[in-house]
Scaffold this active site. Sequence first.
Site, mmCIF file in Angstrom:
data_model
loop_
_atom_site.group_PDB
_atom_site.id
_atom_site.type_symbol
_atom_site.label_atom_id
_atom_site.label_comp_id
_atom_site.label_asym_id
_atom_site.label_seq_id
_atom_site.Cartn_x
_atom_site.Cartn_y
_atom_site.Cartn_z
ATOM 1 N N TYR A 165 0.830 -1.205 0.000
ATOM 2 C CA TYR A 165 0.000 0.000 0.000
ATOM 3 C C TYR A 165 0.866 1.257 0.000
ATOM 4 O O TYR A 165 0.612 2.210 -0.746
ATOM 5 C CB TYR A 165 -0.913 -0.037 1.231
ATOM 6 C CG TYR A 165 -1.896 1.098 1.346
ATOM 7 C CD1 TYR A 165 -3.032 1.142 0.541
ATOM 8 C CD2 TYR A 165 -1.707 2.106 2.288
ATOM 9 C CE1 TYR A 165 -3.956 2.170 0.669
ATOM 10 C CE2 TYR A 165 -2.625 3.135 2.424
ATOM 11 C CZ TYR A 165 -3.747 3.169 1.613
ATOM 12 O OH TYR A 165 -4.656 4.193 1.737
ATOM 13 N N LYS A 169 1.045 4.147 -2.881
ATOM 14 C CA LYS A 169 0.639 5.515 -2.588
ATOM 15 C C LYS A 169 1.749 6.535 -2.854
ATOM 16 O O LYS A 169 1.458 7.715 -3.080
ATOM 17 C CB LYS A 169 0.147 5.613 -1.141
ATOM 18 C CG LYS A 169 -1.199 4.935 -0.924
ATOM 19 C CD LYS A 169 -2.226 5.396 -1.952
ATOM 20 C CE LYS A 169 -3.618 4.895 -1.684
ATOM 21 N NZ LYS A 169 -4.573 5.318 -2.732
#
Length: 306
Positions: A165, A169
Amino acid sequence: MSISFEGKVAIITGAGNGLGRSHALALAARGAKVVVNDLGGARDGSGASSEASQEVVRLIEEHGGEAISHGANVANFDEVQDMVNQAMEKWGRVDILINNAGILRDKSFSKMTLDDFKLVMDVHVMGSVNCTKAVWEIMREQNYGRIVMTTSSSGMYGNFGQSNYGAAKMAVLGLMNTLVLEGAKNNIRVNALAPTAGTRMTEDLMPPEIVQAFAPEAVTAGMLTLCDDDAPNRFILCAGAGGYSSASIFETEGCFIPQHQQSPETVREQWPELTNESAQASLASGAKQGEKFVLKAMAFMKSQQK
């Protein structure tokens, strides 16, 4: 001055629940025609259902707005292209894209499978790429576009168990930085939102009373400033629980070491000057870093000629 989206068409991905739902309802309430995109899967990306997105459309229409739902998987470009085509057929333009869709498959890096890493990258990174690619030429031709990437403090600063993640991002910030440069002449502005909100993505990560304080609507209030006519460009807005701040990447002025002295030992010796933050700056593009180093070398060469 009131922020209005009258006459604008907005696509919001992952808009069936949480932040996306809040974004869609708020944009519609301020006049935008909205494409409510949601695959309708679980938080880990499994399953699919159109029920949530259709509910958001119903709420918008009950309040006099216009909206359509679409279940495109953002990781599939053909499905995304179909969604954009439907928006164009119905309204003839796309002004705003909010890249919000995402999934979580949290595990420590040692326990994470490569499949889980890749899937998160596909949804967050390629999902943002696919949606942006599908609207890019439309925005260029109409000389207007507003795109919001959804980043995270997990990417900017790290978070245990979120290597996939976090990597995704940070990747969307790199995408933003280049799109800002390429879209400027066509009035396409690209910004990023780093939210902290109580959604199904975070509901079991925080106590219920904290989740309530981190209402998605608090984040949406900030997000709307990133996609109107007067939106900034290349701005990272952090928002949550009524707190709002900006994040930036800065680079120090650094030092110069002549070629005959370049060694790891000399670099280490120059650490205090290399890390001196007194003259740090945010660079307009990657080329500016090279320009800075070339100017340092030229200044040194000039000093040696005296």
